[in-house]
Design an enzyme around this catalytic site. Structure first.
Site, PDB file in Angstrom:
ATOM      1  N   THR A  46      61.636  96.280 100.511  1.00 10.27           N
ATOM      2  CA  THR A  46      60.582  96.836 101.351  1.00 10.27           C
ATOM      3  C   THR A  46      59.616  97.685 100.533  1.00 10.27           C
ATOM      4  O   THR A  46      58.409  97.733 100.826  1.00 10.27           O
ATOM      5  CB  THR A  46      61.215  97.694 102.474  1.00 10.27           C
ATOM      6  OG1 THR A  46      62.168  96.891 103.170  1.00 10.27           O
ATOM      7  CG2 THR A  46      60.177  98.230 103.430  1.00 10.27           C
ATOM      8  N   HIS A 225      60.439  86.773  92.814  1.00  9.90           N
ATOM      9  CA  HIS A 225      59.219  86.107  93.266  1.00  9.90           C
ATOM     10  C   HIS A 225      58.050  86.904  92.684  1.00  9.90           C
ATOM     11  O   HIS A 225      58.070  88.126  92.684  1.00  9.90           O
ATOM     12  CB  HIS A 225      59.248  86.077  94.791  1.00  9.90           C
ATOM     13  CG  HIS A 225      57.942  86.089  95.491  1.00  9.90           C
ATOM     14  ND1 HIS A 225      57.004  85.103  95.341  1.00  9.90           N
ATOM     15  CD2 HIS A 225      57.423  86.967  96.384  1.00  9.90           C
ATOM     16  CE1 HIS A 225      55.965  85.387  96.108  1.00  9.90           C
ATOM     17  NE2 HIS A 225      56.194  86.502  96.750  1.00  9.90           N
ATOM     18  N   TYR A 259      49.774  82.847  98.063  1.00  6.89           N
ATOM     19  CA  TYR A 259      49.173  83.625  99.144  1.00  6.89           C
ATOM     20  C   TYR A 259      48.383  84.785  98.562  1.00  6.89           C
ATOM     21  O   TYR A 259      48.604  85.174  97.405  1.00  6.89           O
ATOM     22  CB  TYR A 259      50.233  84.102 100.150  1.00  6.89           C
ATOM     23  CG  TYR A 259      51.267  85.058  99.604  1.00  6.89           C
ATOM     24  CD1 TYR A 259      51.005  86.427  99.512  1.00  6.89           C
ATOM     25  CD2 TYR A 259      52.518  84.606  99.186  1.00  6.89           C
ATOM     26  CE1 TYR A 259      51.962  87.312  99.021  1.00  6.89           C
ATOM     27  CE2 TYR A 259      53.468  85.485  98.691  1.00  6.89           C
ATOM     28  CZ  TYR A 259      53.185  86.841  98.614  1.00  6.89           C
ATOM     29  OH  TYR A 259      54.125  87.709  98.123  1.00  6.89           O
ATOM     30  N   ASP A 547      77.554  72.687 125.302  1.00  5.04           N
ATOM     31  CA  ASP A 547      78.235  71.817 126.269  1.00  5.04           C
ATOM     32  C   ASP A 547      79.372  71.100 125.562  1.00  5.04           C
ATOM     33  O   ASP A 547      79.259  70.730 124.400  1.00  5.04           O
ATOM     34  CB  ASP A 547      77.265  70.848 126.950  1.00  5.04           C
ATOM     35  CG  ASP A 547      76.563  69.901 125.999  1.00  5.04           C
ATOM     36  OD1 ASP A 547      76.588  70.125 124.766  1.00  5.04           O
ATOM     37  OD2 ASP A 547      75.962  68.922 126.473  1.00  5.04           O
TER      38      ASP A 547
HETATM   39  P1  FAD Z   1      65.520  96.364 101.585  1.00  3.48           P
HETATM   40  O1  FAD Z   1      64.163  96.877 101.737  1.00  3.48           O
HETATM   41  O2  FAD Z   1      65.926  95.881 100.240  1.00  3.48           O
HETATM   42  O3  FAD Z   1      66.496  97.493 102.067  1.00  3.48           O
HETATM   43  C1  FAD Z   1      67.875  97.435 101.818  1.00  3.48           C
HETATM   44  C2  FAD Z   1      68.316  98.823 101.501  1.00  3.48           C
HETATM   45  O4  FAD Z   1      69.723  98.880 101.415  1.00  3.48           O
HETATM   46  C3  FAD Z   1      67.780  99.315 100.173  1.00  3.48           C
HETATM   47  O5  FAD Z   1      67.000 100.435 100.404  1.00  3.48           O
HETATM   48  C4  FAD Z   1      69.023  99.610  99.362  1.00  3.48           C
HETATM   49  O6  FAD Z   1      68.841 100.739  98.534  1.00  3.48           O
HETATM   50  C5  FAD Z   1      70.049  99.828 100.458  1.00  3.48           C
HETATM   51  N1  FAD Z   1      71.415  99.580 100.015  1.00  3.48           N
HETATM   52  C6  FAD Z   1      71.923  98.423  99.531  1.00  3.48           C
HETATM   53  N2  FAD Z   1      73.225  98.559  99.246  1.00  3.48           N
HETATM   54  C7  FAD Z   1      73.555  99.838  99.550  1.00  3.48           C
HETATM   55  C8  FAD Z   1      74.772 100.575  99.466  1.00  3.48           C
HETATM   56  N3  FAD Z   1      75.901 100.026  99.001  1.00  3.48           N
HETATM   57  N4  FAD Z   1      74.749 101.863  99.868  1.00  3.48           N
HETATM   58  C9  FAD Z   1      73.613 102.431 100.339  1.00  3.48           C
HETATM   59  N5  FAD Z   1      72.454 101.781 100.422  1.00  3.48           N
HETATM   60  C10 FAD Z   1      72.419 100.485 100.043  1.00  3.48           C
HETATM   61  N6  FAD Z   1      58.000  89.920 103.444  1.00  3.48           N
HETATM   62  C11 FAD Z   1      57.009  89.764 104.340  1.00  3.48           C
HETATM   63  O7  FAD Z   1      57.278  89.710 105.531  1.00  3.48           O
HETATM   64  N7  FAD Z   1      55.715  89.631 103.952  1.00  3.48           N
HETATM   65  C12 FAD Z   1      55.374  89.664 102.653  1.00  3.48           C
HETATM   66  O8  FAD Z   1      54.202  89.549 102.309  1.00  3.48           O
HETATM   67  C13 FAD Z   1      56.376  89.811 101.698  1.00  3.48           C
HETATM   68  N8  FAD Z   1      56.063  89.802 100.394  1.00  3.48           N
HETATM   69  C14 FAD Z   1      57.025  89.997  99.478  1.00  3.48           C
HETATM   70  C15 FAD Z   1      56.648  90.037  98.148  1.00  3.48           C
HETATM   71  C16 FAD Z   1      57.587  90.283  97.180  1.00  3.48           C
HETATM   72  C17 FAD Z   1      57.163  90.328  95.757  1.00  3.48           C
HETATM   73  C18 FAD Z   1      58.947  90.444  97.552  1.00  3.48           C
HETATM   74  C19 FAD Z   1      59.994  90.692  96.531  1.00  3.48           C
HETATM   75  C20 FAD Z   1      59.320  90.389  98.883  1.00  3.48           C
HETATM   76  C21 FAD Z   1      58.362  90.167  99.854  1.00  3.48           C
HETATM   77  N9  FAD Z   1      58.694  90.083 101.207  1.00  3.48           N
HETATM   78  C22 FAD Z   1      57.712  89.956 102.132  1.00  3.48           C
HETATM   79  C23 FAD Z   1      60.090  90.151 101.661  1.00  3.48           C
HETATM   80  C24 FAD Z   1      60.434  91.543 102.162  1.00  3.48           C
HETATM   81  O9  FAD Z   1      60.074  92.474 101.205  1.00  3.48           O
HETATM   82  C25 FAD Z   1      61.930  91.684 102.416  1.00  3.48           C
HETATM   83  O10 FAD Z   1      62.417  90.549 103.075  1.00  3.48           O
HETATM   84  C26 FAD Z   1      62.230  92.905 103.270  1.00  3.48           C
HETATM   85  O11 FAD Z   1      61.583  94.034 102.757  1.00  3.48           O
HETATM   86  C27 FAD Z   1      63.712  93.171 103.341  1.00  3.48           C
HETATM   87  O12 FAD Z   1      63.947  94.363 104.017  1.00  3.48           O
HETATM   88  P2  FAD Z   1      65.401  94.982 104.112  1.00  3.48           P
HETATM   89  O13 FAD Z   1      65.327  96.230 104.885  1.00  3.48           O
HETATM   90  O14 FAD Z   1      66.318  93.932 104.581  1.00  3.48           O
HETATM   91  O15 FAD Z   1      65.841  95.195 102.611  1.00  3.48           O
HETATM   92  N1  THG Z   2      81.434  63.199 122.966  1.00  3.76           N
HETATM   93  C1  THG Z   2      82.443  64.066 123.086  1.00  3.76           C
HETATM   94  N2  THG Z   2      82.211  65.388 123.130  1.00  3.76           N
HETATM   95  C2  THG Z   2      80.956  65.873 123.037  1.00  3.76           C
HETATM   96  C3  THG Z   2      79.862  64.994 122.941  1.00  3.76           C
HETATM   97  C4  THG Z   2      80.128  63.616 122.885  1.00  3.76           C
HETATM   98  N3  THG Z   2      80.733  67.191 123.034  1.00  3.76           N
HETATM   99  C5  THG Z   2      79.463  67.706 122.660  1.00  3.76           C
HETATM  100  C6  THG Z   2      78.354  66.873 123.243  1.00  3.76           C
HETATM  101  N4  THG Z   2      78.570  65.484 122.896  1.00  3.76           N
HETATM  102  C7  THG Z   2      78.389  67.030 124.736  1.00  3.76           C
HETATM  103  N5  THG Z   2      77.324  66.321 125.371  1.00  3.76           N
HETATM  104  C8  THG Z   2      77.514  65.373 126.332  1.00  3.76           C
HETATM  105  C9  THG Z   2      76.473  65.080 127.178  1.00  3.76           C
HETATM  106  C10 THG Z   2      76.648  64.178 128.226  1.00  3.76           C
HETATM  107  C11 THG Z   2      77.871  63.562 128.399  1.00  3.76           C
HETATM  108  C12 THG Z   2      78.890  63.792 127.513  1.00  3.76           C
HETATM  109  C13 THG Z   2      78.722  64.720 126.489  1.00  3.76           C
HETATM  110  C14 THG Z   2      78.087  62.656 129.561  1.00  3.76           C
HETATM  111  N6  THG Z   2      77.581  63.039 130.725  1.00  3.76           N
HETATM  112  C15 THG Z   2      77.719  62.256 131.949  1.00  3.76           C
HETATM  113  C16 THG Z   2      76.513  62.505 132.843  1.00  3.76           C
HETATM  114  O1  THG Z   2      75.858  63.517 132.669  1.00  3.76           O
HETATM  115  O2  THG Z   2      76.268  61.682 133.672  1.00  3.76           O
HETATM  116  C17 THG Z   2      78.976  62.563 132.702  1.00  3.76           C
HETATM  117  C18 THG Z   2      79.110  63.950 133.193  1.00  3.76           C
HETATM  118  C19 THG Z   2      80.246  64.146 134.161  1.00  3.76           C
HETATM  119  O3  THG Z   2      80.775  63.172 134.698  1.00  3.76           O
HETATM  120  O4  THG Z   2      80.588  65.330 134.368  1.00  3.76           O
HETATM  121  O5  THG Z   2      78.725  61.656 129.441  1.00  3.76           O
HETATM  122  O6  THG Z   2      79.220  62.766 122.742  1.00  3.76           O
HETATM  123  N7  THG Z   2      83.693  63.634 123.125  1.00  3.76           N
END
Ligand code: FAD
Ligand code: THG
Length: 819
Positions: A46, A225, A259, A547
């Site tokens: 950050t 990066h 960017y 499901d």
């Molecule tokens: P951090 O900011 O790293 O915070 C984690 C904190 O945990 C740190 O302060 C660390 O000190 C603390 N910590 C870790 N371990 C411990 C421990 N054991 N004990 C105590 N404290 C600990 N993102 C965007 O959205 N837009 C951008 O433009 C962008 N540009 C970027 C450009 C660069 C060059 C980089 C490197 C990153 C960029 N990112 C951007 C990504 C973004 O910076 C990060 O994804 C984001 O800041 C992560 O935030 P965070 O709070 O998870 O981590």
């Molecule tokens: N086969 C088996 N398990 C599954 C799936 C599968 N689990 C995950 C996912 N696929 C579940 N999805 C469905 C969706 C529809 C049906 C079966 C699994 C199905 N439906 C009938 C109907 O809607 O008319 C019957 C329903 C009923 O009689 O209650 O057959 O592919 N093993």
């Protein structure tokens, strides 16, 4: 635990600070935030993030996280200074492929509720005068995108949290997380210990080290990066208010992995064009003394040779940069994951240990809100299945896998990605026993969940001549073959074998198994041995998590057909701990062939030692039998909606099972068919795909699955939330649409327009070969779900005409399946 759990947040980066604010706003005020570095430029990611916020993402969830971040940061200031500058976001296309992709992005924006528009070349140049307009084909513009001032926003949120009772402690490193009886009890730091009921690791890329303290896998990889700032640009000198930092929009040039943003009269440039540069945590400087040492642990020395090609690309797009040079640069570290999504949620093994990691500034507040809701209310409002840290299969936690996939994710971050595009390496990882036989038939494999899955078979090429399989547009024709159409029709006409091995299977057994499943799912499973029941896993709010099919194979033994690792996780974390229920994932050791089509009985009956007639083996029934020499479990059901069975056996009998069916089926014209046909057939039948068609954001009635809910068969998880709900009282509905023009095969996530305005979005889609129409399922307001209603689908820049249809589109009387 009292109503005021003691929460320790590890990390005061943007995620930890935002979470402290969200928790205290919900009345959880016993919050302590610890950081190994100083506040609030802690030395983590950050501290140096340039803060570009582009909101639009193919994921609805991620887009919503970003939208909330914009909304929240826009309302924050720190001592009168801004935390969010709404300068707008412009993504330009310099290739026709990108230009098409920006049209897809515009459709996502409309689907997820982000106001956006496509700009032509002149409009792009007007918004961003430094652009070489000749290079630009067009752009995607989002007025509410902009710049987050990350450290300031962190501090502003921390102050709100502190005012409500939270404590922030700098320069304290957590060195251990204590647990007792499977729950966290506190943290140990380099300056003492602290009691905690809940520990949330917001440690950014240090996450794996914190996870290791409790044995929790944190599958992320820190990667460097490059980011540079130029010397002042003559064109900008004096035009930009120092405090505002920027006037023009943030800019993406994804064709060159770049960017841009303004820093006063300088331009900041970020590049993803260089080689992946993974970083080992051991090599980093300690955080505590970075202000003295002048070096943040998350900043590595700039490697100019890696930036050289990017500089040329930057100058090509913005010619005025030729008058400047790189003034300073660094290689900054942040987290990447195998699938590009964050790691959120609670450890299953250590209760009270939570994660919120691999989160960009862009999504930080949205993530923090979701995690706070999850902690305080039991679950987030937004569907988070794509972000849940428990989503991975075991093999996806292998360090080699995390390393390779995270590096690849860095490489692909700005690539145009097709929804079916499979990972290329590591492959193959999981192969069914039929793999070699499928290869012999010319299978075209795509990967899913690590499995090699045939999408169609070259051996079926000869069938194509017999059918009218319409062609389709280039984008939809990728990872597709007309052979898939022939396989689909052949399934409805004759019989086909489908490899169902990748379908997740659990064996749930023990004296408590029935009671447990009755509580966990919506339908009544208390049926005689041999019954199969379609049923739902709901969350507490009545949202659909998954499901399942549940086959009762013995009084105390059930075979559950499930969807993902999250189903296993959900069942395991709710299972009684007294040993009365055993849950075993049997996917790997078993295999399954779906034998489906009108001739399925002619194929199978002669091979088995028991009655497979309609009377002897009814629809949604299970039997254990022998098929030739092979012991099998057969379930009479079909996701493709045809007569037939899923036939299971243990892995070592797989090839024998397939060979027996294959040989016996020759005179019936049996074929092997792939997932491309499978997906088309299931949509013709209206069978939903969990996680795609419906998520926790939808209840069973909205999802068209009310038939699987038995409100009168005892209590179940989520039942209370369904009270008073019904299919007639829903505000939105999963709705079947048909598309007449065969060329416009949509692929999912496209916006649906009603009366010229965005009204919903497509979930799954396919061409329906037997009904001769395109099919799209879409979430629409219920008043728009009357059959015949005309809508338009925003697809690749075109408005495709579609109409609401009565479902199912194929065999509504269930004649094919129940014969
Ligand atoms: P951090 O900011 O790293 O915070 C984690 C904190 O945990 C740190 O302060 C660390 O000190 C603390 N910590 C870790 N371990 C411990 C421990 N054991 N004990 C105590 N404290 C600990 N993102 C965007 O959205 N837009 C951008 O433009 C962008 N540009 C970027 C450009 C660069 C060059 C980089 C490197 C990153 C960029 N990112 C951007 C990504 C973004 O910076 C990060 O994804 C984001 O800041 C992560 O935030 P965070 O709070 O998870 O981590
Ligand atoms: N086969 C088996 N398990 C599954 C799936 C599968 N689990 C995950 C996912 N696929 C579940 N999805 C469905 C969706 C529809 C049906 C079966 C699994 C199905 N439906 C009938 C109907 O809607 O008319 C019957 C329903 C009923 O009689 O209650 O057959 O592919 N093993």
């Amino acid at each position: 635990m009292t109503t005021q759990p003691r929460v320790v947040i590890i990390g005061a980066g943007i995620v930890g600070c935002s979470l402290a604010e969200e928790l205290t706003a919900r009345g959880w005020t016993a919050v302590t935030v610890l950081d190994q570095g100083p506040l609030f430029a802690t030395g983590g990611s950050t501290s140096h993030a340039p803060g570009l916020v582009f909101q639009t993402n193919s994921s609805k969830t991620m887009t919503e996280f970003a939208r909330y971040t914009v909304e929240k940061f826009s309302g924050l200031t720190l001592d009168g200074q801004w935390c969010y500058q709404q300068v707008g976001g412009l993504e330009v296309a310099t290739t026709s492929e990108r230009w098409t992709d920006l049209h897809r992005k515009a459709s996502w924006a409309a689907s997820w509720g982000v106001e956006a528009r496509l700009l032509d070349r002149e409009e792009c140049a007007a918004r961003y005068p430094l652009l070489d307009r000749e290079r630009v084909l067009g752009g995607f513009y989002v007025p509410t995108d902009g710049l987050a001032k990350a450290v300031r926003a962190a501090e502003a949120q921390a102050r709100l949290a502190i005012a409500r009772g939270a404590t922030f402690v700098p320069n304290v490193k957590v060195i251990d997380v204590e647990q007792a009886g499977g729950r966290v009890t506190g943290v140990v730091t380099d300056s003492g210990r602290l009691d905690a009921d809940i520990v949330v690791s917001c440690a950014g890329f240090w996450g794996p080290a914190v996870g290791a303290m409790v044995g929790q896998a944190v599958p992320l990889l820190p990667l460097a990066h490059q980011y540079v700032k130029t010397t002042p640009l003559a064109q900008l000198v004096g035009t930009i208010d120092e405090a505002a930092e920027a006037a023009g929009p943030i800019l993406r040039h994804q064709d060159a992995d770049l960017y841009f943003r303004e820093h006063g009269d300088r331009i900041g440039i970020g590049s993803y064009a260089h080689r992946p540069m993974p970083v080992s945590l051991d090599e980093l400087a300690p955080s505590a003394n970075w202000p003295d040492a002048g070096k943040q642990p998350s900043m590595l020395a700039f490697t100019p040779e890696d930036f050289e090609p990017s500089w040329q690309d930057a100058v090509d797009l913005l010619p005025a940069l030729a008058g400047t040079k790189v003034a300073d640069g660094f290689n900054g570290i942040f987290s990447f994951t195998a699938d590009g999504m964050p790691l959120l949620g609670e450890s299953r093994h250590v209760k009270g240990f939570w994660l919120a990691e691999a989160v960009w500034v862009t999504h930080s507040a949205g993530v923090a809100r979701a995690v706070a809701q999850w902690l305080v209310d039991g679950q987030p409002e937004t569907d988070v299945h794509e972000c849940d840290v428990n989503r991975f299969e075991d093999f996806q936690l292998a360090p080699d896998y995390v390393h390779e996939r995270s590096c690849q994710n860095f490489v692909e971050i700005y690539d145009v990605m097709h929804p079916l595009q499979p990972m290329e390496s590591p492959r193959p990882l999981r192969t069914s026993p039929f793999h070699g036989l499928q290869r012999d038939l010319g299978a075209y494999f795509l990967e899913g969940g690590g499995w090699e899955r045939p999408h169609w078979f070259a051996a079926n090429e000869r069938l194509v001549d017999g059918f009218e399989i319409p062609g389709r547009n280039d984008w939809a024709a990728r990872y597709w073959s007309p052979i898939a159409g022939a396989e689909a029709v052949h399934t409805r006409d004759k019989v086909a074998l489908y490899d169902m091995t990748p379908l997740k299977r659990l064996e749930i057994s023990g004296p408590g198994a029935l009671g447990f499943l009755q509580w966990m799912t919506t339908n009544n499973l208390d049926k005689p041995v041999g019954a199969v029941v379609y049923t739902l896993l709901l969350d507490r709010s009545g949202g659909v998590r998954s499901d399942l099919t549940v086959a009762r194979l013995a009084d105390n033994r059930f075979q559950v057909g499930a969807n993902s690792a999250l189903d296993t996780d959900w069942l395991l974390r709710h299972a009684p701990t007294d040993g009365s229920v055993h849950i075993r994932d049997i996917t790997g050791g078993t295999c399954c062939v779906g034998v489906w089509g009108p001739l399925a009985r002619d194929l199978v009956q002669p091979l088995v030692d028991t009655d497979f007639s309609h009377k002897g083996f009814g629809y949604f029934k299970a039997k254990q039998a022998y098929l030739g020499n092979v012991p099998i479990t057969a379930l009479r059901l079909s996701y493709v909606g045809e007569l037939g069975w899923e036939i299971y056996t243990s892995a070592e009998f797989g090839t024998r099972l397939w060979d027996t069916l294959w040989q016996a089926g020759q005179n019936l014209g049996v074929i092997a068919a792939g997932r491309s046909a499978f997906n088309s057939l299931r949509l013709e039948k209206g069978y939903r795909l969990s996680g795609v068609d419906m998520t926790t954001e939808h209840d069973p009635y909205e999802s068209g699955l009310g038939f699987a809910v038995r409100m009168d068969a005892g209590d179940f998880l989520g039942r209370a939330a369904l009270a008073g709900k019904s299919p007639d009282a829903v505000s939105s509905k999963l709705t079947a649409l048909t598309i007449d023009s065969p060329d416009d095969v949509v692929l999912g996530k496209e916006a649906v327009y009603l009366g010229g305005l965005p009204a919903g979005y497509v979930t799954s889609a396919a061409y329906g070969y037997t009904i001769g129409k395109g099919i799209a399922y879409a979430w629409l307001p219920s008043e728009a779900s009357t059959p015949g209603t005309a809508v338009e689908i925003d697809y690749l820049g075109k408005r495709v005409a579609a109409a609401v249809a009565e479902e199912p589109l194929f065999d509504p009387k269930m004649i094919n399946i129940r014969r």
